[in-house]
Design a protein around this motif. Structure first.
Motif, short mmCIF file in Angstrom:
data_model
loop_
_atom_site.label_atom_id
_atom_site.label_comp_id
_atom_site.label_asym_id
_atom_site.label_seq_id
_atom_site.Cartn_x
_atom_site.Cartn_y
_atom_site.Cartn_z
N VAL B 132 0.83 -1.25 -0.27
CA VAL B 132 -0.74 0.21 -0.17
C VAL B 132 1.18 1.48 -0.38
O VAL B 132 0.38 1.81 -0.70
N GLU B 133 1.94 1.03 0.97
CA GLU B 133 3.11 2.31 1.28
C GLU B 133 3.94 2.69 0.04
O GLU B 133 3.61 3.60 -0.78
N GLU B 134 3.63 2.17 -1.68
CA GLU B 134 4.50 1.73 -2.58
C GLU B 134 3.21 2.04 -3.99
O GLU B 134 3.67 2.98 -4.44
N ARG B 135 2.37 1.85 -3.37
CA ARG B 135 0.95 2.06 -4.23
C ARG B 135 1.00 3.67 -4.21
O ARG B 135 1.01 3.99 -5.13
N PHE B 136 1.13 3.67 -3.12
CA PHE B 136 0.57 5.70 -2.22
C PHE B 136 1.52 6.40 -3.07
O PHE B 136 1.22 7.29 -3.44
N ASP B 137 3.19 6.31 -2.63
CA ASP B 137 3.68 7.25 -3.07
C ASP B 137 4.09 7.18 -4.59
O ASP B 137 4.31 8.25 -4.87
N PHE B 142 3.31 11.38 -8.86
CA PHE B 142 2.63 11.77 -9.84
C PHE B 142 1.71 13.02 -9.48
O PHE B 142 1.87 13.95 -10.03
N LEU B 143 1.09 13.20 -7.92
CA LEU B 143 0.03 13.87 -7.98
C LEU B 143 1.24 15.75 -7.53
O LEU B 143 1.33 16.61 -8.55
N ARG B 144 2.13 15.05 -7.08
CA ARG B 144 3.60 16.86 -6.99
C ARG B 144 3.84 16.82 -8.86
O ARG B 144 4.04 17.80 -8.69
#
Lengths: 318, 318, 318, 318
Positions: B132-137, B142-144
């Protein structure tokens, strides 16, 4: 981008005709039978007045749900946005076009939008005129004007069948009377008017002209007169975009990307603002009510001619 | 057409701020309280790189439902249209954004679209990464990148509250597990990822940059690199147009006329293709979940700057 | 157990009359107005022929939904269980008595049961006779016979109002035509017959006699002739038990415990098998459609006289 | 009326066994598989203490939904009628036993009744005890007492499967947490307790004893002690009558006519007040969730032994 020619439209018709076999021709409309299964007429009229056409573009079939666009345009002109949208909403629904449950769920108030049967019957109650005949004649005159075709007329045979087989629409109309959307004075007349307008016979050329009128912001091609106010035209096109293709409207917004309205006789009117109107008749419809071959034609046309409102090609840059 | 200046945006903010009193600030999100009732930040970034901004454009509030746009963009890039739309539909719904009934009515299959909670949780299951952490990162990176802001981050406090108050979303997730939309391996992780992305904090400038990225067909301003495929950008914008504003999406299609997505913290991202991105944060929301002052600002901006996709101004003529 | 006397019934009426203020008298039935708010008539007829009565037991109000019991009894006699329950189900529903959604949800087929409006209209289509008048006369004759009252008749005024205000029932009837539950030949006649039977005027004594007939397994008191087959009587009583009190049927099964059927004019018929019939008219009804004072009377009677089918008192031991 | 003997029960089993082929054995319960398809155990225990039994009456299968009866009995004893029916209703529903939509439609409040999954989970939250284990042990003790069988126990294997496959029930539980029916403290424990009670293994003799306890108004056979208050027993039996057989409850009220509760492992408990308890296990269930062979056995028993509460035979005359 592909060049728009008659030959190109012929190729599109040829490529899409086989998709008709995925659908069925509706069996309760007198002017339609299974012999029309693979018929497909595709006509494009551009805003500079050119016409491109192929297939059975002379087929005359009944308007059916495409009439909802005309009813909404006239109701907006006759009573204005505020009154129209007190009687009918402008939100898409996931219910079927002939659903009655949403009238009950919705607290017994407005139909979700003018593109479902209940919404169109409610809209029909907002066409001015002292009798149903007079109101119908106003609609017919308007349609003849924007399609530049004085021969467009209602099929008595289809109208009689609509009345005879119209128990579902009667139920919708009386349900709306029971919840106060329609008064007891309005319900019978609105339903009758709705049945008549649905029974107008039209071909792909007339549908393309109608689309072109929408694309030209409410003016005839080459005309300067604003026959319908531009704001009302925008309103109708926005509602076509979110709700015009039954329960596939969202899919068509993604895959085709411009305002459309379909009917169960297999007709579709399309409007590419600033560019063209598209008229399609392909009587074999899928389970959602949309023309199988016609839908495929729209996907191909949108891709080849870059017609989506969201395509860079179709966006005016700063 | 009005000229776009900082003074003009200031006037819009001034005119719209009073509409906040028609709504309420949601009370279960830690970074928001009633002291933010009349806050309103409005930022526009044009495709030629100019920024116009006024009001509380430095307010940082949690992403909430606007995250659904980012999740869909990344899922489309990661797995492609076919796989994404096997798991979630693309049709608008008349049900509430957190409705569970439509999952049951729909024969226990796909959520209607990626803009409702169930659909976004299903979309979250399609973000690549081993944890989950990797997916969130990956999402945060991408957003940044598209907002050109490396400081964007998740609020731990909001995330903890999302988890604690998240019984409804748990119910949606387990219901989808029970009907096979999600596997038992996917459901907990998808929900956790969804809660994290919803807890990212963002301001109106970042939202405007995000809208600009969509308007620029998947490229940074002045950039040539296609960060997201143009077709995926079109798909997301089409779905925003039909389903981005909760149960007012149809009304916004009529009255504003370009792709939007709102969240219950009062944020709205808007994309006017070829022209600009719009970012708004106005925490007082109406009963449908949309920012009261922000919605009014959009109506004014669309009218004054002729932003509707259906407006002649915004249509590229032949 | 309390002893059953006229004085006792008078006490019950006195104790229950104040509960009327919790409800309202329906305002669209011509023979009823707010002046009847606190009226309450309670009559018990035992199987050994005794009558106990108090309050406004001479009030004559229209039958309304209690007619559904008579329609079902006659349809079962005319066509038999198999045919009746092909057209209408026997399952309780959580929808409102005048709901149309359940006809749509249910795949467009049978109404849930004969105690809701759609189900009763469907049942009315199964009463033998060549004309509506003939069918109605058969029903009236039957009702006069089992109540031993030849003066029972239909109110023309109520009937006219039922027709005039009957848009909801028209919608139900045409909806069932559209889904094939009723043929186009049946729908108008069934609805007309339903409106007529609902307009029959009746008092608490007649209702008590009707209940007594059910309690005596289809025979008049002291009579040996089986006027209705015992099995059909059992069927009707079982359906009254699960579905007779609108959306409070389950609560009445728990709190009162024997077959009941109520109407919106405030009437209730009750059957305590082997013991008595109960007739009540108290026009002030609650939001579920049941008489406020009448419901309270039933709870008191059931407790004091140990009337529940599930009470040891009322159970025949081995 | 047929005489009740072991030979008679054997004939019933023989006649009904073939009906099993109309159904299927559920495939996700570890102690059940298709080899049990034609199993059928039928046991009757009369209030004078006689036992009549035939078929596979030694089969031990998990309790499943029949546990709902026990949960309701204990919750009523622990907290009383008022508190129980604030949390769960007592009205029949036309929705499926595992439906979540009705929790949303119902304004996000109480489940319709304690015989559907959501209602039973809510009921489970009202069993006293400091830990889930303690609460479960109280239930098990009670069940052992009323069945006079100390060997009754929970299957760990079934319990593990219930937890593993329990996404739907998790969704119900969290949905109720989201709407405030359950607190965040209650939801996990209530669900765990529910899963445990569903996993208790039982045979047709134990079910018949349980039915007998209900028929004897809350006392053991020959016992004078009121183990459960008579009013609570009546309440539970009334709810079984209107809602005990999933979406066939109305049909069973008509065709069988006494309180019943079924489970998806094919078990049914029946109570003929004042006369007998009936226990049935026939694992092949129909699409509504009821034992095919078991249902047929009930219809035959009710007819032959005149068991309906509405039958003159079963009614105590004045």
């Amino acid at each position: 981008m592909v060049e728009l020619t008659n030959e190109y439209i012929e190729e599109v018709v040829k490529a899409c005709r086989p998709f008709a076999s995925r659908g069925k021709v509706i069996d309760h409309i007198p002017d339609l039978d299974q012999s029309h299964l693979t018929n497909l007429g595709v006509t494009i009229v551009t805003l500079d007045g050119e016409t491109y056409s192929a297939g059975e573009d002379q087929d005359n079939f009944s308007f059916q749900s495409i009439s909802k666009v005309i009813l909404l345009l006239m109701a907006l002109e006759d009573f204005g946005k505020d009154i129209v949208f007190q009687k009918v909403g402008m939100e898409p629904t996931d219910d079927l076009f002939n659903s009655i449950s949403n009238l009950e769920e919705y607290g017994g108030r407005r139909p979700y939008n003018p593109m479902i049967n209940s919404g169109a019957i409610a809209t029909a109650s907002l066409i001015k005129g002292t009798t149903v005949e007079e109101r119908f004649d106003r609609i017919l005159d308007f349609l003849r004007k924007i399609t530049e075709n004085d021969k467009i007329t209602m099929s008595e045979e289809v109208y009689n069948a609509e009345c005879k087989n119209g128990a579902r629409n009667k139920a919708l109309s009386y349900f709306m009377e029971s919840t106060g959307v329609l008064s007891s004075q309005e319900s019978d007349a609105a339903l009758d008017l709705y049945n008549r307008v649905n029974s107008i016979e039209i071909n792909s050329l007339a549908l393309a002209k109608m689309g072109c009128f929408l694309s030209n912001h409410g003016r005839l091609i080459g005309g300067k007169k604003q026959i319908i106010q531009a704001e009302n035209i925008r309103t109708v096109k926005a509602i076509m975009l979110t709700s015009g293709m039954y329960n596939e409207s969202g899919t068509y917004a993604v895959e085709v990307g411009f305002p459309l309205k379909s009917g169960v006789s297999g007709g579709i009117v399309g409007s590419v603002p600033g560019r063209m109107g598209i008229g399609i008749i392909g009587p074999a419809i899928n389970r959602k009510g949309n023309s199988c071959a016609g839908g495929e034609a729209l996907r191909i046309l949108s891709r080849d001619l870059e017609l989506s409102l969201l395509h860079d090609r179709n966006v005016r840059n700063l």
